[in-house]
Motif scaffolding. Structure first.
Motif, PDB file in Angstrom:
ATOM      1  N   PRO A 143       0.835  -1.203   0.000  1.00  0.00           N
ATOM      2  CA  PRO A 143       0.000   0.000   0.000  1.00  0.00           C
ATOM      3  C   PRO A 143       0.867   1.249   0.000  1.00  0.00           C
ATOM      4  N   TYR A 144       0.337   2.299  -0.598  1.00  0.00           N
ATOM      5  CA  TYR A 144       0.987   3.601  -0.660  1.00  0.00           C
ATOM      6  C   TYR A 144       2.220   3.619  -1.557  1.00  0.00           C
ATOM      7  N   ARG A 145       2.469   2.555  -2.315  1.00  0.00           N
ATOM      8  CA  ARG A 145       3.566   2.556  -3.281  1.00  0.00           C
ATOM      9  C   ARG A 145       2.983   2.526  -4.690  1.00  0.00           C
ATOM     10  N   TYR A 146       3.514   3.358  -5.537  1.00  0.00           N
ATOM     11  CA  TYR A 146       3.068   3.445  -6.924  1.00  0.00           C
ATOM     12  C   TYR A 146       4.298   3.504  -7.813  1.00  0.00           C
ATOM     13  N   ARG A 147       4.255   2.782  -8.920  1.00  0.00           N
ATOM     14  CA  ARG A 147       5.427   2.705  -9.780  1.00  0.00           C
ATOM     15  C   ARG A 147       5.804   4.075 -10.353  1.00  0.00           C
ATOM     16  N   GLY A 148       4.799   4.870 -10.719  1.00  0.00           N
ATOM     17  CA  GLY A 148       5.091   6.198 -11.233  1.00  0.00           C
ATOM     18  C   GLY A 148       5.769   7.078 -10.205  1.00  0.00           C
ATOM     19  N   ILE A 149       5.342   6.972  -8.947  1.00  0.00           N
ATOM     20  CA  ILE A 149       5.965   7.759  -7.886  1.00  0.00           C
ATOM     21  C   ILE A 149       7.353   7.212  -7.577  1.00  0.00           C
ATOM     22  N   ASP A 150       7.525   5.901  -7.655  1.00  0.00           N
ATOM     23  CA  ASP A 150       8.865   5.330  -7.466  1.00  0.00           C
ATOM     24  C   ASP A 150       9.842   5.850  -8.513  1.00  0.00           C
ATOM     25  N   ASP A 151       9.359   6.064  -9.745  1.00  0.00           N
ATOM     26  CA  ASP A 151      10.228   6.644 -10.776  1.00  0.00           C
ATOM     27  C   ASP A 151      10.729   8.021 -10.345  1.00  0.00           C
ATOM     28  N   CYS A 152       9.831   8.826  -9.758  1.00  0.00           N
ATOM     29  CA  CYS A 152      10.217  10.167  -9.294  1.00  0.00           C
ATOM     30  C   CYS A 152      11.156  10.075  -8.101  1.00  0.00           C
ATOM     31  N   PHE A 153      10.896   9.121  -7.206  1.00  0.00           N
ATOM     32  CA  PHE A 153      11.779   8.894  -6.066  1.00  0.00           C
ATOM     33  C   PHE A 153      13.182   8.528  -6.560  1.00  0.00           C
ATOM     34  N   ASP A 154      13.259   7.637  -7.548  1.00  0.00           N
ATOM     35  CA  ASP A 154      14.555   7.244  -8.103  1.00  0.00           C
ATOM     36  C   ASP A 154      15.266   8.435  -8.751  1.00  0.00           C
ATOM     37  N   ALA A 155      14.488   9.304  -9.412  1.00  0.00           N
ATOM     38  CA  ALA A 155      15.092  10.484 -10.035  1.00  0.00           C
ATOM     39  C   ALA A 155      15.708  11.401  -8.978  1.00  0.00           C
ATOM     40  N   LEU A 156      15.017  11.575  -7.848  1.00  0.00           N
ATOM     41  CA  LEU A 156      15.549  12.399  -6.774  1.00  0.00           C
ATOM     42  C   LEU A 156      16.819  11.783  -6.176  1.00  0.00           C
ATOM     43  N   GLU A 157      16.833  10.462  -6.070  1.00  0.00           N
ATOM     44  CA  GLU A 157      18.050   9.806  -5.572  1.00  0.00           C
ATOM     45  C   GLU A 157      19.187   9.965  -6.573  1.00  0.00           C
ATOM     46  N   TRP A 158      18.880   9.903  -7.855  1.00  0.00           N
ATOM     47  CA  TRP A 158      19.894  10.133  -8.889  1.00  0.00           C
ATOM     48  C   TRP A 158      20.465  11.540  -8.749  1.00  0.00           C
ATOM     49  N   VAL A 159      19.606  12.513  -8.513  1.00  0.00           N
ATOM     50  CA  VAL A 159      20.072  13.889  -8.316  1.00  0.00           C
ATOM     51  C   VAL A 159      21.044  13.958  -7.143  1.00  0.00           C
ATOM     52  N   GLN A 160      20.711  13.292  -6.047  1.00  0.00           N
ATOM     53  CA  GLN A 160      21.596  13.332  -4.884  1.00  0.00           C
ATOM     54  C   GLN A 160      22.973  12.743  -5.202  1.00  0.00           C
ATOM     55  N   ARG A 161      23.002  11.694  -6.012  1.00  0.00           N
ATOM     56  CA  ARG A 161      24.271  11.032  -6.319  1.00  0.00           C
ATOM     57  C   ARG A 161      25.065  11.750  -7.404  1.00  0.00           C
ATOM     58  N   THR A 162      24.382  12.402  -8.350  1.00  0.00           N
ATOM     59  CA  THR A 162      25.011  12.729  -9.623  1.00  0.00           C
ATOM     60  C   THR A 162      25.025  14.205  -9.971  1.00  0.00           C
ATOM     61  N   ILE A 163      24.154  15.018  -9.375  1.00  0.00           N
ATOM     62  CA  ILE A 163      23.948  16.367  -9.907  1.00  0.00           C
ATOM     63  C   ILE A 163      25.178  17.253  -9.768  1.00  0.00           C
ATOM     64  N   GLU A 164      26.085  16.942  -8.865  1.00  0.00           N
ATOM     65  CA  GLU A 164      27.309  17.746  -8.767  1.00  0.00           C
ATOM     66  C   GLU A 164      28.113  17.688 -10.059  1.00  0.00           C
ATOM     67  N   ALA A 165      28.023  16.567 -10.775  1.00  0.00           N
ATOM     68  CA  ALA A 165      28.733  16.457 -12.052  1.00  0.00           C
ATOM     69  C   ALA A 165      28.164  17.405 -13.102  1.00  0.00           C
ATOM     70  N   PHE A 166      26.956  17.918 -12.844  1.00  0.00           N
ATOM     71  CA  PHE A 166      26.310  18.861 -13.758  1.00  0.00           C
ATOM     72  C   PHE A 166      26.312  20.283 -13.186  1.00  0.00           C
ATOM     73  N   GLY A 167      27.069  20.491 -12.120  1.00  0.00           N
ATOM     74  CA  GLY A 167      27.179  21.824 -11.542  1.00  0.00           C
ATOM     75  C   GLY A 167      26.126  22.163 -10.517  1.00  0.00           C
ATOM     76  N   GLY A 168      25.333  21.176 -10.087  1.00  0.00           N
ATOM     77  CA  GLY A 168      24.271  21.436  -9.130  1.00  0.00           C
ATOM     78  C   GLY A 168      24.671  21.111  -7.705  1.00  0.00           C
ATOM     79  N   ASP A 169      23.953  21.707  -6.758  1.00  0.00           N
ATOM     80  CA  ASP A 169      24.184  21.501  -5.336  1.00  0.00           C
ATOM     81  C   ASP A 169      23.116  20.533  -4.799  1.00  0.00           C
ATOM     82  N   PRO A 170      23.479  19.310  -4.448  1.00  0.00           N
ATOM     83  CA  PRO A 170      22.478  18.341  -3.982  1.00  0.00           C
ATOM     84  C   PRO A 170      21.855  18.700  -2.639  1.00  0.00           C
ATOM     85  N   THR A 171      22.432  19.674  -1.936  1.00  0.00           N
ATOM     86  CA  THR A 171      21.851  20.099  -0.656  1.00  0.00           C
ATOM     87  C   THR A 171      20.864  21.247  -0.822  1.00  0.00           C
TER      88      THR A 171
END
Length: 364
Positions: free
Chosen positions: A100-128
């Motif tokens: 319950p309360y898990r949806y595949r579409g929302i998991d995609d967005c959750f994964d994208a946010l985790e990708w940002v935390q791991r990777t966005i510095e390589a694109f000049g972004g601040d993960p904090t």
């Protein structure tokens, strides 16, 4: 004229291009069951990040919509990540045995946010310094990601533009779809939503003065032909009005006597959720309302993403975390920031959505 460019991180090379505006674009990056696009600049270093979730009633939408082109944000020192997530049955259909309360579409967005935390510095972004922005169904997803069972600190604040959520659960896969009655409820989406289950992350919620004036031709005809108020009275309970129907309709007429049915649809589809969020979240909260000609559902998107006074407001929010008007609290008058779509003028107002609260959340 564009030319190819690359970024590398963790042994992965991301291939993109430099646009005519000088921004670097990296599109169709696969993440989880979805994909994302990053817009940045060669000079970007520790820039704040805006992660955008598109709308589309949980059945469509475009993460590369020209109305949300990130070029102006990049020019103002913001790295933009646009997320493409699974929609419809693939993203939000319910199957036996699912948590319950898990949806595949929302998991995609959750994964994208985790990708940002791991990777966005390589694109000049601040993960904090990540601001999550969602519009319509995307705002409903963003609100769901603020829940205590989903939030993991991947963003500092959420801007929820006209959040749209279903009133009832989607039927199990294979059952008759609510697409047969698209004007009475969303066919898919996370359910049930309870604002008291949100974490303490900052939320800024905005609505538009005339939300669904532009969405439902049948409702427009009913209002223009003079029987919209009658239809609204017949539908009010079904659409979630729990307080006095007559008092609600009288309040709607005072706002716009020529659009009572369309106002009910906007109140039931968006404004009641905005009210629920700011009254129920345990964290800091702000409520805003776009006013002025054309202040309708989705019309805020080009104003937010293209150069102009509303865009300037978004830039300040992403850079500073402050909307520019007082927090929304019952003990301080439920102040709402009214933002003009014409000139960007900001005027605090005392609870313009009081009639929505009394109709959909009596007792709050």
């Amino acid at each position: 004229m564009t030319h190819a460019t690359t970024r590398s991180f963790g042994g992965v090379t991301y291939r993109g291009y430099t646009g005519v505006d000088g921004s670097q674009r990296f599109e169709t990056i696969p993440v989880g069951g979805g994909q994302l696009a990053v817009a940045t600049a060669a000079s970007a270093k520790d820039w704040p990040v805006l992660v955008f979730l598109h709308g589309g009633s949980y059945v469509g939408g475009d993460y590369l919509d020209p109305a949300t082109d990130p070029g102006a944000c990049v020019a103002d020192g913001i790295v933009v990540v646009s997320v493409d997530y699974r929609v419809g049955e693939a993203g939000f259909g319910r199957y036996p045995g699912e948590a319950p309360y898990r949806y595949r579409g929302i998991d995609d967005c959750f994964d994208a946010l985790e990708w940002v935390q791991r990777t966005i510095e390589a694109f000049g972004g601040d993960p904090t310094s990540v601001t999550l922005v969602g519009q319509s169904a995307g705002a409903g997803i963003a609100a769901w990601l603020c829940r205590r069972d989903h939030y993991r600190g991947a963003f500092r604040r959420a801007l929820l533009c006209s959040p749209a959520l279903p009133r009832t659960a989607a039927r199990p896969a294979g059952a008759t779809s609510r697409l047969l009655l698209p004007r009475l409820d969303l066919p898919y989406g996370p359910h049930p939503f309870q604002a008291t289950e949100l974490s303490g992350v900052d939320v800024i919620v905005t609505t538009s003065r005339n939300e669904f004036y532009n969405f439902f031709p049948a409702a427009t005809r009913a209002d223009k032909r003079g029987y919209g108020a009658l239809v609204a009275r017949l539908l009010a309970r079904r659409l979630g009005v729990r307080g006095g129907v007559s008092a609600y309709l009288a309040a709607s007429r005072r706002i716009d006597p020529n659009a009572v049915l369309r106002r009910l649809l906007g109140d039931a589809g968006v404004r009641r959720w905005a009210q629920d969020i700011v009254d129920g979240t345990p964290g800091r909260r702000w409520l805003g309302e776009y006013v002025g000609p054309g202040a309708m559902h989705s019309a805020e998107l080009p104003a937010l993403f293209q150069p102009g006074p509303v865009h300037d407001w978004l830039v300040r929010l992403v850079h500073t975390g402050e909307p520019g008007w007082p927090e929304y609290w019952p003990h301080s008058g439920r102040i709402t920031g009214q933002l003009s779509t014409v000139d960007g003028l900001l005027a605090p107002a005392k609870e313009p959505l009081k009639y929505v609260r009394l109709a959909f959340h009596p007792g709050q």
